[in-house]
Design a protein around this motif. Structure first.
Motif, PDB file in Angstrom:
ATOM      1  N   THR A  41      21.638   4.066  -8.408  1.00  0.00           N
ATOM      2  CA  THR A  41      22.408   3.501  -9.523  1.00  0.00           C
ATOM      3  C   THR A  41      21.485   2.983 -10.624  1.00  0.00           C
ATOM      4  N   LEU A  42      20.289   2.550 -10.254  1.00  0.00           N
ATOM      5  CA  LEU A  42      19.332   2.090 -11.258  1.00  0.00           C
ATOM      6  C   LEU A  42      18.737   3.252 -12.042  1.00  0.00           C
ATOM      7  N   VAL A  43      18.490   4.348 -11.341  1.00  0.00           N
ATOM      8  CA  VAL A  43      17.867   5.509 -11.959  1.00  0.00           C
ATOM      9  C   VAL A  43      18.874   6.350 -12.730  1.00  0.00           C
ATOM     10  N   ASN A  44      20.091   6.449 -12.189  1.00  0.00           N
ATOM     11  CA  ASN A  44      21.121   7.297 -12.787  1.00  0.00           C
ATOM     12  C   ASN A  44      22.423   6.520 -12.935  1.00  0.00           C
ATOM     13  N   PRO A  45      22.724   6.043 -14.147  1.00  0.00           N
ATOM     14  CA  PRO A  45      23.944   5.260 -14.347  1.00  0.00           C
ATOM     15  C   PRO A  45      25.230   6.012 -13.985  1.00  0.00           C
ATOM     16  N   ASP A  46      25.183   7.330 -13.934  1.00  0.00           N
ATOM     17  CA  ASP A  46      26.367   8.124 -13.598  1.00  0.00           C
ATOM     18  C   ASP A  46      26.512   8.352 -12.094  1.00  0.00           C
ATOM     19  N   HIS A  47      25.591   7.820 -11.312  1.00  0.00           N
ATOM     20  CA  HIS A  47      25.647   8.042  -9.862  1.00  0.00           C
ATOM     21  C   HIS A  47      26.927   7.441  -9.287  1.00  0.00           C
ATOM     22  N   GLU A  48      27.643   8.224  -8.501  1.00  0.00           N
ATOM     23  CA  GLU A  48      28.874   7.781  -7.847  1.00  0.00           C
ATOM     24  C   GLU A  48      28.511   7.204  -6.482  1.00  0.00           C
ATOM     25  N   VAL A  49      28.667   5.905  -6.316  1.00  0.00           N
ATOM     26  CA  VAL A  49      28.330   5.237  -5.062  1.00  0.00           C
ATOM     27  C   VAL A  49      29.309   5.637  -3.971  1.00  0.00           C
ATOM     28  N   GLU A  50      28.775   6.017  -2.807  1.00  0.00           N
ATOM     29  CA  GLU A  50      29.612   6.421  -1.680  1.00  0.00           C
ATOM     30  C   GLU A  50      29.464   5.493  -0.482  1.00  0.00           C
ATOM     31  N   THR A  51      28.485   4.614  -0.506  1.00  0.00           N
ATOM     32  CA  THR A  51      28.248   3.724   0.628  1.00  0.00           C
ATOM     33  C   THR A  51      29.397   2.737   0.772  1.00  0.00           C
ATOM     34  N   PHE A  52      29.928   2.658   1.990  1.00  0.00           N
ATOM     35  CA  PHE A  52      31.002   1.728   2.308  1.00  0.00           C
ATOM     36  C   PHE A  52      30.501   0.301   2.099  1.00  0.00           C
ATOM     37  N   ASN A  53      31.295  -0.546   1.487  1.00  0.00           N
ATOM     38  CA  ASN A  53      30.979  -1.961   1.243  1.00  0.00           C
ATOM     39  C   ASN A  53      29.802  -2.170   0.296  1.00  0.00           C
ATOM     40  N   PHE A  54      29.475  -1.200  -0.523  1.00  0.00           N
ATOM     41  CA  PHE A  54      28.330  -1.329  -1.427  1.00  0.00           C
ATOM     42  C   PHE A  54      28.447  -2.575  -2.299  1.00  0.00           C
ATOM     43  N   ASP A  55      29.587  -2.750  -2.948  1.00  0.00           N
ATOM     44  CA  ASP A  55      29.758  -3.894  -3.851  1.00  0.00           C
ATOM     45  C   ASP A  55      29.734  -5.217  -3.096  1.00  0.00           C
ATOM     46  N   GLU A  56      30.302  -5.237  -1.888  1.00  0.00           N
ATOM     47  CA  GLU A  56      30.270  -6.462  -1.083  1.00  0.00           C
ATOM     48  C   GLU A  56      28.843  -6.836  -0.711  1.00  0.00           C
ATOM     49  N   ILE A  57      28.071  -5.853  -0.269  1.00  0.00           N
ATOM     50  CA  ILE A  57      26.679  -6.109   0.103  1.00  0.00           C
ATOM     51  C   ILE A  57      25.901  -6.589  -1.111  1.00  0.00           C
ATOM     52  N   LYS A  58      26.099  -5.917  -2.227  1.00  0.00           N
ATOM     53  CA  LYS A  58      25.395  -6.284  -3.456  1.00  0.00           C
ATOM     54  C   LYS A  58      25.740  -7.718  -3.853  1.00  0.00           C
ATOM     55  N   SER A  59      26.999  -8.072  -3.721  1.00  0.00           N
ATOM     56  CA  SER A  59      27.439  -9.427  -4.043  1.00  0.00           C
ATOM     57  C   SER A  59      26.828 -10.446  -3.087  1.00  0.00           C
ATOM     58  N   GLU A  60      26.834 -10.139  -1.791  1.00  0.00           N
ATOM     59  CA  GLU A  60      26.255 -11.042  -0.796  1.00  0.00           C
ATOM     60  C   GLU A  60      24.767 -11.249  -1.013  1.00  0.00           C
ATOM     61  N   LEU A  61      24.101 -10.210  -1.506  1.00  0.00           N
ATOM     62  CA  LEU A  61      22.665 -10.324  -1.782  1.00  0.00           C
ATOM     63  C   LEU A  61      22.399 -10.998  -3.123  1.00  0.00           C
ATOM     64  N   ASN A  62      23.489 -11.283  -3.842  1.00  0.00           N
ATOM     65  CA  ASN A  62      23.399 -11.939  -5.144  1.00  0.00           C
ATOM     66  C   ASN A  62      22.567 -11.122  -6.132  1.00  0.00           C
ATOM     67  N   ILE A  63      22.800  -9.811  -6.121  1.00  0.00           N
ATOM     68  CA  ILE A  63      22.116  -8.914  -7.044  1.00  0.00           C
ATOM     69  C   ILE A  63      22.974  -8.776  -8.283  1.00  0.00           C
ATOM     70  N   SER A  64      22.413  -9.107  -9.410  1.00  0.00           N
ATOM     71  CA  SER A  64      23.148  -8.998 -10.667  1.00  0.00           C
ATOM     72  C   SER A  64      22.355  -8.129 -11.629  1.00  0.00           C
ATOM     73  N   ASP A  65      22.948  -7.014 -12.025  1.00  0.00           N
ATOM     74  CA  ASP A  65      22.272  -6.131 -12.962  1.00  0.00           C
ATOM     75  C   ASP A  65      22.133  -6.770 -14.334  1.00  0.00           C
ATOM     76  N   SER A  66      22.975  -7.758 -14.639  1.00  0.00           N
ATOM     77  CA  SER A  66      22.897  -8.391 -15.949  1.00  0.00           C
ATOM     78  C   SER A  66      21.641  -9.244 -16.078  1.00  0.00           C
ATOM     79  N   GLU A  67      21.040  -9.641 -14.937  1.00  0.00           N
ATOM     80  CA  GLU A  67      19.803 -10.413 -14.983  1.00  0.00           C
ATOM     81  C   GLU A  67      18.583  -9.518 -15.180  1.00  0.00           C
TER      82      GLU A  67
END
Length: 133
Positions: A41-67
């Protein structure tokens, strides 16, 4: 799902094992799948995420692309400009859910850039509705 064998340095594997033991990830496989998708997703903004719970994991890790500082691309554009292009492309094709997923994956919903992208997407929806009426 394809299976691929990758070798990692022992220190890296130990760090990953620690994250699994601490419960941050359910398994090594979940860590590897999430990591690969996140980098894509960092390399290719058009990448379609397929990993189950991707957004939940990202949120739990407190990863914010806006930072993350804006990335300059080879054409000199910023990440936001690339985002406008990605949302526009999906909007023109009527792929509104893909555009929403892109925005949600890369921006915090209170971010000014997020609001602009959502408004842009809304423009394409309204145009499609007007043309179908």
């Amino acid at each position: 799902m394809a299976k691929d064998t990758v070798r990692y340095p022992d220190d890296v594997v130990e760090e990953i094992d620690g994250l699994v033991e601490d419960g941050m990830f359910e398994s090594k496989s979940e860590f590897y799948r999430f990591s690969a998708e996140y980098v894509l997703t960092l390399v290719n903004p058009d990448h379609e995420v397929e990993t189950f719970n991707f957004d939940e994991i990202k949120s739990e890790l407190n990863i914010s692309d806006s930072e993350r500082p804006p990335m300059a691309n080879t054409d000199g554009g910023t990440f936001f400009l690339e985002s406008v292009i990605a949302v526009r492309k999906q909007g023109l094709r009527g792929n509104y859910e893909a555009a929403e997923r892109f925005i949600d994956t890369h921006y915090d919903q209170t971010d000014q850039e997020c609001l602009i992208l959502e408004e842009l997407l809304g423009t394409y929806r309204r145009e499609a509705d007007a043309n179908s009426a």
